[in-house]
Design a protein around this motif. Structure first.
Motif, PDB file in Angstrom:
ATOM      1  N   SER A   1       0.556  -1.345   0.053  1.00 43.33           N
ATOM      2  CA  SER A   1      -0.084  -0.109  -0.044  1.00 43.33           C
ATOM      3  C   SER A   1       0.873   1.367   0.131  1.00 43.33           C
ATOM      4  CB  SER A   1      -0.945  -0.119   1.188  1.00 43.33           C
ATOM      5  OG  SER A   1      -0.249  -0.070   2.328  1.00 43.33           O
ATOM      6  N   ARG A   2       1.998   1.290   0.737  1.00 42.29           N
ATOM      7  CA  ARG A   2       2.729   2.617   0.779  1.00 42.29           C
ATOM      8  C   ARG A   2       3.487   2.829  -0.790  1.00 42.29           C
ATOM      9  NH1 ARG A   2       5.953  -1.852   2.362  1.00 42.29           N
ATOM     10  NH2 ARG A   2       7.974  -2.144   1.314  1.00 42.29           N
ATOM     11  N   LEU A   3       3.646   1.707  -1.403  1.00 45.90           N
ATOM     12  CA  LEU A   3       4.308   1.953  -2.645  1.00 45.90           C
ATOM     13  C   LEU A   3       3.088   2.412  -3.870  1.00 45.90           C
ATOM     14  CD1 LEU A   3       7.155  -0.698  -3.109  1.00 45.90           C
ATOM     15  CD2 LEU A   3       7.161   1.592  -2.380  1.00 45.90           C
ATOM     16  N   ARG A   4       1.933   1.804  -3.474  1.00 48.19           N
ATOM     17  CA  ARG A   4       0.886   1.922  -4.524  1.00 48.19           C
ATOM     18  C   ARG A   4       0.329   3.449  -4.325  1.00 48.19           C
ATOM     19  NH1 ARG A   4      -2.494  -1.388  -2.512  1.00 48.19           N
ATOM     20  NH2 ARG A   4      -1.593  -3.162  -3.730  1.00 48.19           N
ATOM     21  N   GLN A   5       0.334   4.139  -3.144  1.00 51.32           N
ATOM     22  CA  GLN A   5       0.145   5.265  -3.016  1.00 51.32           C
ATOM     23  C   GLN A   5       1.135   6.278  -3.602  1.00 51.32           C
ATOM     24  OE1 GLN A   5      -0.447   6.430   1.149  1.00 51.32           O
ATOM     25  NE2 GLN A   5      -0.937   8.667   0.671  1.00 51.32           N
ATOM     26  N   ARG A   6       2.318   6.030  -3.556  1.00 52.34           N
ATOM     27  CA  ARG A   6       3.428   6.940  -4.208  1.00 52.34           C
ATOM     28  C   ARG A   6       3.089   6.933  -5.572  1.00 52.34           C
ATOM     29  NH1 ARG A   6       9.119   4.734  -2.279  1.00 52.34           N
ATOM     30  NH2 ARG A   6       9.872   6.120  -3.911  1.00 52.34           N
ATOM     31  N   VAL A   7       2.933   5.570  -6.232  1.00 49.05           N
ATOM     32  CA  VAL A   7       2.856   5.673  -7.679  1.00 49.05           C
ATOM     33  C   VAL A   7       1.583   6.396  -8.251  1.00 49.05           C
ATOM     34  CG1 VAL A   7       2.235   3.903  -9.556  1.00 49.05           C
ATOM     35  CG2 VAL A   7       4.162   3.590  -7.856  1.00 49.05           C
ATOM     36  N   SER A   8       0.355   6.053  -7.247  1.00 54.65           N
ATOM     37  CA  SER A   8      -0.835   6.847  -7.720  1.00 54.65           C
ATOM     38  C   SER A   8      -0.723   8.208  -7.339  1.00 54.65           C
ATOM     39  CB  SER A   8      -2.039   6.512  -6.722  1.00 54.65           C
ATOM     40  OG  SER A   8      -2.194   5.071  -6.983  1.00 54.65           O
ATOM     41  N   THR A   9       0.100   8.684  -6.565  1.00 56.85           N
ATOM     42  CA  THR A   9       0.213  10.225  -6.128  1.00 56.85           C
ATOM     43  C   THR A   9       1.068  10.834  -7.471  1.00 56.85           C
ATOM     44  OG1 THR A   9       0.410  10.013  -3.962  1.00 56.85           O
ATOM     45  CG2 THR A   9       1.564  11.849  -4.832  1.00 56.85           C
ATOM     46  N   LEU A  10       2.207  10.270  -7.957  1.00 52.33           N
ATOM     47  CA  LEU A  10       2.761  10.608  -9.240  1.00 52.33           C
ATOM     48  C   LEU A  10       2.039  10.473 -10.340  1.00 52.33           C
ATOM     49  CD1 LEU A  10       5.583  11.354 -10.468  1.00 52.33           C
ATOM     50  CD2 LEU A  10       6.140   9.031 -10.482  1.00 52.33           C
ATOM     51  N   HIS A  11       1.253   9.416 -10.362  1.00 50.22           N
ATOM     52  CA  HIS A  11       0.312   9.640 -11.453  1.00 50.22           C
ATOM     53  C   HIS A  11      -0.747  10.706 -11.491  1.00 50.22           C
ATOM     54  CE1 HIS A  11      -1.634   7.642 -15.344  1.00 50.22           C
ATOM     55  NE2 HIS A  11      -2.689   7.751 -14.277  1.00 50.22           N
ATOM     56  N   GLY A  12      -1.380  10.833 -10.352  1.00 49.28           N
ATOM     57  CA  GLY A  12      -2.334  11.685 -10.397  1.00 49.28           C
ATOM     58  C   GLY A  12      -1.951  13.213 -10.437  1.00 49.28           C
ATOM     59  N   ALA A  13      -0.597  13.434 -10.248  1.00 54.17           N
ATOM     60  CA  ALA A  13      -0.145  14.822 -10.369  1.00 54.17           C
ATOM     61  C   ALA A  13       0.541  14.970 -11.684  1.00 54.17           C
ATOM     62  CB  ALA A  13       0.740  14.968  -9.226  1.00 54.17           C
ATOM     63  N   THR A  14       0.472  14.190 -12.588  1.00 50.75           N
ATOM     64  CA  THR A  14       1.077  14.204 -13.918  1.00 50.75           C
ATOM     65  C   THR A  14       0.169  14.326 -15.053  1.00 50.75           C
ATOM     66  OG1 THR A  14       2.895  12.953 -13.140  1.00 50.75           O
ATOM     67  CG2 THR A  14       3.106  13.176 -15.369  1.00 50.75           C
ATOM     68  N   VAL A  15       0.361  15.379 -15.855  1.00 55.67           N
ATOM     69  CA  VAL A  15      -0.504  15.497 -17.022  1.00 55.67           C
ATOM     70  C   VAL A  15       0.480  15.632 -18.182  1.00 55.67           C
ATOM     71  CG1 VAL A  15      -2.406  16.484 -15.813  1.00 55.67           C
ATOM     72  CG2 VAL A  15      -0.582  18.301 -16.722  1.00 55.67           C
ATOM     73  N   ARG A  16      -0.031  15.034 -19.369  1.00 58.44           N
ATOM     74  CA  ARG A  16       0.802  15.221 -20.579  1.00 58.44           C
ATOM     75  C   ARG A  16       0.495  16.783 -21.348  1.00 58.44           C
ATOM     76  NH1 ARG A  16       3.220  11.899 -24.008  1.00 58.44           N
ATOM     77  NH2 ARG A  16       2.495  10.174 -22.739  1.00 58.44           N
ATOM     78  N   ALA A  17       1.748  17.371 -21.530  1.00 55.27           N
ATOM     79  CA  ALA A  17       1.472  18.482 -22.222  1.00 55.27           C
ATOM     80  C   ALA A  17       2.519  18.958 -23.480  1.00 55.27           C
ATOM     81  CB  ALA A  17       1.981  19.877 -21.168  1.00 55.27           C
ATOM     82  N   GLY A  18       2.381  19.899 -24.414  1.00 53.00           N
ATOM     83  CA  GLY A  18       3.076  19.915 -25.197  1.00 53.00           C
ATOM     84  C   GLY A  18       2.510  19.489 -26.711  1.00 53.00           C
ATOM     85  N   ALA A  19       3.565  19.309 -27.602  1.00 51.89           N
ATOM     86  CA  ALA A  19       3.010  18.866 -29.104  1.00 51.89           C
ATOM     87  C   ALA A  19       2.328  17.624 -28.766  1.00 51.89           C
ATOM     88  CB  ALA A  19       4.378  18.763 -29.770  1.00 51.89           C
ATOM     89  N   GLU A  20       1.699  17.296 -29.873  1.00 49.24           N
ATOM     90  CA  GLU A  20       0.813  16.147 -30.183  1.00 49.24           C
ATOM     91  C   GLU A  20       1.907  14.909 -30.088  1.00 49.24           C
ATOM     92  OE1 GLU A  20      -2.280  15.425 -30.443  1.00 49.24           O
ATOM     93  OE2 GLU A  20      -2.542  17.526 -29.820  1.00 49.24           O
ATOM     94  N   PRO A  21       1.627  13.618 -29.757  1.00 51.43           N
ATOM     95  CA  PRO A  21       2.271  12.462 -29.862  1.00 51.43           C
ATOM     96  C   PRO A  21       2.930  12.236 -31.311  1.00 51.43           C
ATOM     97  CG  PRO A  21       0.507  12.039 -28.664  1.00 51.43           C
ATOM     98  CD  PRO A  21       0.368  13.340 -29.382  1.00 51.43           C
ATOM     99  N   GLY A  22       4.164  11.838 -31.091  1.00 46.75           N
ATOM    100  CA  GLY A  22       4.770  11.572 -32.496  1.00 46.75           C
ATOM    101  C   GLY A  22       4.306  10.236 -33.339  1.00 46.75           C
ATOM    102  N   PRO A  23       4.818  10.040 -34.285  1.00 46.42           N
ATOM    103  CA  PRO A  23       4.654   8.932 -35.089  1.00 46.42           C
ATOM    104  C   PRO A  23       4.878   7.664 -34.455  1.00 46.42           C
ATOM    105  CG  PRO A  23       6.388   9.864 -36.202  1.00 46.42           C
ATOM    106  CD  PRO A  23       5.805  11.095 -35.307  1.00 46.42           C
TER     107      PRO A  23
END
Length: 330
Positions: free
Chosen positions: A113-135
Motif C-alpha cells: 500500500s505504501r508504494l501504491r500510494q506513491r505511484v498513484s500520487t505521481l500518476h495523479g499529479a502528472t499531465v501530458r503537455a506540449g506537442a501532439e504525440p509523434g509517429p
C-alpha cells in the motif's frame, strides 16, 4: 515452513542483486550452514530458477532460464518499473501497449500500500503537455533494426521520404537513437558512402539481412551527437553559428536536445550550431541562452532581425537610458 520460505526469498534476493556469491558468504548472510544453502539452492532450482554453480569458487549465480521466473524488486525498483510501464503503454512504440498494461496490472496488484500510494500520487499529479504525440513505430521493426545493429549485418529497407517518395536503401546500421518522441537509425549508406539518419517510422525492413561488415565510427564519434547535429542544423531552411562568450560547461544546461549543438573552443567560449524555420526563431533561440555572443555565420535576414531586436530593446527603456551606462543608446 514459513521460515524456510522466507529464507528462500532472502537467498533469491541476494543472488539477483549481487551476482555471483560464494556458498560461505551466503551462509553467513542468511545465518545458516553451507549445507542448508545447498539444499535451498536445490529448492530454487525445482521452482524454475536457474541457479548455477560457479567454478573454482564454491559459489552460485543466477543464469538464464527457459522461462521468466518471478523477480524480487526493492521499493525503488518497483516504482521505477511501474512508471516505465505506464510510459511504455502511452509511448511511441506500437504493439507493446497491451503487454505493458498487462504487466502493469500484475505489478500494481501486488504492490504494498505504501508504494501504491506513491505511484498513484505521481500518476495523479502528472499531465501530458506540449506537442501532439509523434509517429509510432512497430516493435517488430525496432527489433529487426536492433538485431542488424547488434550482429553487424547490412540492412535493406523500403524508405518513404518526407515528401512521400519511396526508395530502397542498403545501409550498414550503427545505432538506434530515441530523440524526443521519434526513433532514428544512424547508418552508413552503402550506395552514397556517407552517413545518414533515417526515421524508423518511415522504413520497412526487408529480409533476410545482408552480409556482415566491420563497424565504423559515426561522425563526431557518437551516434546521439550526430543525430543532434542533423536535427539542429542540417534539415532546417535557416542555419546559423554563433560564438558564445562562455565555456561549454557553463551553458550546456540551457540548450535542450534538438535546439542546437555546442562545440567547445577554449576555456572562455564555445560555438553554438543551430537551425530553425525562420530567422526570428533563430534569434529567439540564440538570445534565450542568455549569454554574450558574436554571430559567426547566418542568413542576412538574421542580421536584420538582430538589429530590429536591439532597437526594440533600446526603445523599451525610458528615454533610451541603459542602467549603468551614461547617455542614450545609439
Amino acid at each position: 515452513m514459513a521460515e524456510t520460505s522466507a529464507r528462500l526469498l532472502a537467498l533469491l534476493s541476494l543472488l539477483q542483486a549481487h551476482g555471483e556469491r560464494s556458498g560461505a558468504d551466503l551462509a553467513r548472510r542468511l545465518g545458516v550452514t553451507a549445507r542448508t544453502v545447498r539444499r535451498d539452492v536445490d529448492r530454487l532450482r525445482e521452482l524454475g530458477y536457474p541457479v548455477l554453480a560457479a567454478r573454482g569458487t564454491a559459489g552460485y549465480r543466477l543464469g538464464r532460464g527457459a522461462a521468466m521466473p518471478p523477480l524480487l524488486l526493492d521499493d525503488e525498483e518497483a516504482v521505477a518499473v511501474v512508471v516505465g510501464l505506464r510510459t511504455a503503454a502511452d509511448g511511441s512504440v506500437s504493439g507493446i501497449e497491451e503487454a505493458s498494461l498487462r504487466a502493469l496490472g500484475k505489478l500494481e496488484q501486488v504492490l504494498p500500500s505504501r508504494l501504491r500510494q506513491r505511484v498513484s500520487t505521481l500518476h495523479g499529479a502528472t499531465v501530458r503537455a506540449g506537442a501532439e504525440p509523434g509517429p509510432t513505430v512497430s516493435h517488430e521493426t525496432l527489433m529487426a533494426v536492433a538485431e542488424a545493429c547488434r550482429r553487424g549485418e547490412r540492412l535493406r529497407f523500403d524508405y518513404t521520404g518526407p515528401h512521400g517518395g519511396g526508395s530502397v536503401r542498403t545501409v550498414e546500421p550503427h545505432s538506434l537513437v530515441s530523440f524526443g518522441r521519434r526513433w532514428y537509425l544512424v547508418a552508413l549508406d552503402t550506395d552514397r558512402r556517407d552517413w545518414r539518419t533515417f526515421r524508423v517510422d518511415r522504413l520497412v525492413p526487408r529480409t533476410p539481412t545482408g552480409p556482415r561488415f566491420e563497424p565504423s565510427r559515426p561522425p563526431y564519434g557518437d551516434a546521439a551527437l550526430y543525430v543532434s547535429h542533423q536535427l539542429s542544423s542540417g534539415v532546417w531552411p535557416h542555419r546559423a553559428v554563433v560564438r558564445l562568450h562562455e565555456p561549454v560547461e557553463a551553458v550546456a544546461d540551457r540548450v535542450w536536445p534538438g535546439m542546437g549543438v555546442l562545440e567547445a573552443v577554449d576555456e572562455r567560449s564555445c560555438l553554438f550550431h543551430l537551425g530553425a524555420e525562420s530567422p526570428y526563431q533563430l534569434l529567439w533561440m540564440i538570445t534565450s541562452v542568455n549569454v554574450d555572443f558574436t554571430l559567426v555565420s547566418g542568413p542576412p535576414e538574421l542580421v536584420g532581425a538582430l538589429r530590429d531586436q536591439a532597437r526594440r530593446c533600446a526603445a523599451a527603456l525610458p528615454d533610451g537610458d541603459v542602467p549603468g551606462r551614461e547617455g542614450p543608446v545609439r
